[in-house]
Design a protein around this motif. Structure first.
Motif, mmCIF file in Angstrom:
data_model
loop_
_atom_site.group_PDB
_atom_site.id
_atom_site.type_symbol
_atom_site.label_atom_id
_atom_site.label_comp_id
_atom_site.label_asym_id
_atom_site.label_seq_id
_atom_site.Cartn_x
_atom_site.Cartn_y
_atom_site.Cartn_z
ATOM 1 N N ILE A 293 0.924 -1.290 0.034
ATOM 2 C CA ILE A 293 0.089 -0.009 0.049
ATOM 3 C C ILE A 293 0.968 1.231 -0.133
ATOM 4 O O ILE A 293 1.700 1.526 0.923
ATOM 5 N N TYR A 330 -12.125 -0.716 -5.379
ATOM 6 C CA TYR A 330 -12.095 0.204 -4.236
ATOM 7 C C TYR A 330 -10.545 0.040 -3.773
ATOM 8 O O TYR A 330 -10.084 0.782 -3.024
ATOM 9 N N LEU A 331 -9.789 -1.124 -4.005
ATOM 10 C CA LEU A 331 -8.329 -1.292 -3.740
ATOM 11 C C LEU A 331 -7.601 -0.898 -4.805
ATOM 12 O O LEU A 331 -6.364 -1.286 -4.748
ATOM 13 N N ILE A 334 -3.432 -0.201 -4.596
ATOM 14 C CA ILE A 334 -2.641 -1.384 -4.187
ATOM 15 C C ILE A 334 -1.665 -1.850 -5.368
ATOM 16 O O ILE A 334 -2.016 -1.697 -6.488
ATOM 17 N N GLU A 366 -8.077 -9.558 -0.719
ATOM 18 C CA GLU A 366 -8.912 -8.698 -0.421
ATOM 19 C C GLU A 366 -9.345 -8.635 1.352
ATOM 20 O O GLU A 366 -9.125 -7.944 2.033
ATOM 21 N N ILE A 369 -5.915 -7.852 3.386
ATOM 22 C CA ILE A 369 -5.726 -6.593 3.260
ATOM 23 C C ILE A 369 -6.512 -5.788 4.327
ATOM 24 O O ILE A 369 -5.991 -5.065 4.899
ATOM 25 N N ASN A 394 -11.408 5.723 -1.033
ATOM 26 C CA ASN A 394 -11.682 4.255 -1.516
ATOM 27 C C ASN A 394 -12.272 3.495 -0.715
ATOM 28 O O ASN A 394 -13.053 2.503 -1.496
ATOM 29 N N ILE A 395 -12.187 3.444 0.513
ATOM 30 C CA ILE A 395 -12.764 2.426 1.426
ATOM 31 C C ILE A 395 -14.238 2.681 1.339
ATOM 32 O O ILE A 395 -15.269 1.801 1.509
#
Length: 650
Positions: A293, A330-331, A334, A366, A369, A394-395
């Motif tokens: 990240i 949404y991730l 990374i 997912e 993380i 994003n989260i």
């Protein structure tokens, strides 16, 4: 044995054209394919030698590359298992061992990019014809004393004949095509290009990939000292690949410094990553992954040009740089890589078949993380808040996306600024601190905590000591709509029409007063010419004179966001004008209405526009608003004149 000329089996010319012109979209991967085949041949020899006493036991394996710039050839040589006459025909002469007719039918009916055919055709070798006008294969099986040369121009036929070769293994020689208007084939005989392709695609093949390269070294005198300005040129067999990738090392032997250096060099970031998540899974699904990240969000993270994805390796061979299927939207921030021996590649190895293996890996990563973020939130709050500043949006999007499919996974790692707390809080922390009489979780949209605290809708909430979530991002209200509740506590906007914050007696008192003032409230509503859906007396205002709240459905913030989106939209939130019956402004309006009901229109407009300003909404006619304000101020000044000049008017 004399030279044999054979035709490719099946509909070979048609299929070969597809191999060369349709399946492979990136010509430079020919070297990856041929090196991968060479590595497979060495693997096969090594495994057989462990159980077959006829085969020499050795670890002196090598894949050697040779470039002849004058003849414009590239030669790839391995000391693997080699091929017999029959194996040459079986492995190369027959392009597809089975299913070719069905394969061709499918290709005719669909674009290759959408093909879901599994790579059972063994066509990697034929990528050589993308850059070659002719290909020769010289091979000798470890089980035969006879070597063979296979040759083809990539058309309908090939030749095969006995040849001289002392050692086992295979040598593939490519005769490069001539340069074309839009294709430069000369670049593939440049040392730097070969080196870059090996590093990019085959850096982690476990056998040394070597190439002879010229090297300039200082000339030495009889005593071994360097002679100034005199040099010798030597030919050195240089290993081009790293062979042992970082993920093959023992995790305990790799410190964070080495991981940081790997991250910075691999992903071109000046900063160290804020998180490194190393995973090694064995079982029905086997893979390794290293996820990073970033410490800072990339500048183009939210642009259309940004591509999400993880690097993908299969059996040490680089497959693709951005495997999107491994990363939920949404991730998308990374970085990292996944290595798996179990993946099914499609015919060209350039695109993976969309399959359950990738989906499972994605879900596992997912959860891994989110689990790491959850632990950090619990054990290192400052570090988590730094992460949240960069990627919190994003989260939130992850909660909202796909109709909230991930809301239970993500709800406990959300953090919020609130009206009462100095530091951010989780939803769990908010609920734990709720007063016993508080039923719901309250939120308000505002650019800052200060502006929310100044909002008139906060009057009664402040008086009761209730905390309020401060929503600063456009996604926030949409996210809470999807969440709906937390720990059986529903989310309610402080701008909602009915918050149910007063006891029954207060409600009855307000209803009675509304009944008494029904004519005045109706007159105010009529004066606003359908700008509001309702005018009512407020139970939420204790200090402020007026506020604007929304009815059921779309809120004011959601109205703004939706109407900013592309396309023709005209979404309207239901507007309710609430007036504080205890405020002296309302009492002044009552007097005006009692003396001259027709003059109430100017006051109604001032009330409404004041509410719009407080809410951050646009005033339709600022000039008219200003003129009405001046008119009322002048009238107020005249009414307050004490020198007697206007006593008659008074």
């Amino acid at each position: 044995m004399s030279k044999e000329t054979k035709k490719f089996k099946t509909e070979s010319k048609q299929l070969l054209n597809l191999m060369i012109n349709s399946i492979y979209t990136n010509k430079e991967i020919f070297l990856r394919e041929l090196i991968s085949n060479a590595s497979d041949a060495i693997d096969k020899y090594h495994l057989l030698s462990l159980s077959d006493d006829k085969l020499e036991k050795t670890n002196d394996y090598e894949i050697h590359l040779e470039v002849d710039k004058k003849k414009r050839t590239i030669t790839i040589t391995d000391n693997g298992i080699g091929m017999t006459h029959d194996e040459l025909i079986a492995n190369i002469g027959t392009i597809a061992k089975s299913g070719t007719l069905e394969f061709l039918k499918n290709l005719k009916n669909k674009d290759m990019k959408d093909s879901d055919l599994i790579g059972q055709f063994g066509v990697g070798f034929y990528s050589a014809f993308m850059v070659s006008k002719k290909v020769e294969v010289l091979t000798k099986s470890a089980y035969s004393d006879i070597a063979y040369r296979w040759s083809s121009k990539g058309e309908e036929q090939f030749t095969i004949e006995e040849a001289d070769k002392e050692s086992r293994g295979t040598e593939i020689k490519l005769f490069l095509r001539k340069n074309e208007e839009d294709e430069n084939y000369d670049e593939f005989i440049e040392d730097y290009k070969i080196q870059s392709l090996v590093k990019k695609y085959s850096n982690y093949v476990k056998y040394p990939i070597t190439m002879e390269r010229e090297k300039t070294i200082p000339r030495l005198d009889a005593d071994g000292k360097e002679i100034e300005n005199e040099y010798d040129t030597i030919i050195e067999n240089e290993t081009l690949n790293q062979m042992v990738p970082i993920w093959k090392k023992n995790k305990n032997e790799v410190d964070q410094k080495e991981l940081n250096e790997f991250y910075r060099s691999q992903y071109y970031d000046y900063n160290d990553p804020s998180f490194t998540i190393w995973t090694n899974v064995e079982g029905l699904l086997t893979y390794k992954s290293i996820i990073f990240i970033p410490g800072k969000a990339p500048q183009n993270l939210y642009s259309d040009k940004y591509e999400k994805g993880l690097q993908l390796y299969a059996k040490g061979v680089f497959v693709m740089d951005k495997c999107k299927q491994l990363v939920p939207d949404y991730l998308r921030f990374i970085k990292g890589l996944v290595v798996s021996p179990d993946l099914n590649l499609n015919i060209s190895r350039e695109v993976l078949q969309h399959n359950r293996q990738l989906d499972k890996i994605q879900k596992n990563l997912e959860k891994k993380i989110i689990n790491e973020l959850s632990k950090t939130l619990k054990n290192d709050r400052d570090k988590y808040e730094e992460f949240w500043k960069e990627f919190g949006v994003n989260i939130k999007y992850g909660v909202y996306d796909n109709f909230g499919i991930n809301k239970d996974l993500l709800k406990d790692i959300l953090i919020f600024t609130t009206a009462n707390e100095e530091k951010s809080v989780t939803l769990k922390e908010y609920v734990e601190k709720m007063p016993k009489d508080q039923k719901d979780i309250y939120y308000g949209s505002a650019h800052s905590k200060a502006s929310l605290l100044a909002s008139p809708q906060m009057d009664v909430l402040k008086s009761k000591g209730y905390d309020v979530l401060v929503l600063k991002d456009e996604i926030d209200e949409f996210m809470l709509q999807i969440l709906n509740e937390y720990d059986k506590k529903h989310f309610k906007s402080i701008n909602q029409g009915d918050l149910d914050l007063v006891d029954e007696k207060e409600k009855e008192d307000i209803k009675d007063l509304e009944t008494k003032k029904e004519d005045l409230l109706s007159k105010i509503k009529d004066s606003l010419h359908n700008e509001v859906d309702e005018v009512k007396l407020s139970t939420r205002l204790t200090e402020s004179p007026v506020c604007l709240v929304s009815g059921e459905g779309v809120s004011f913030e959601m109205e703004k966001v939706i109407n900013q989106m592309p396309g023709d939209k005209d979404v309207k939130a239901k507007k309710i004008l609430e007036i504080n019956p205890q405020h002296e402004l309302f009492q002044a309006i009552e007097k005006v209405y009692a003396n001259n009901p027709e003059s109430i229109e100017d006051y109604a407009n001032l009330l409404y526009n004041q509410a719009l300003l407080i809410e951050g909404l646009e005033i339709k006619d600022p000039v008219d608003f200003s003129n009405k304000m001046v008119k009322i101020l002048i009238k107020a000044a005249n009414l307050g004149d004490t020198d007697g000049t206007n006593s008659e008017e008074n």
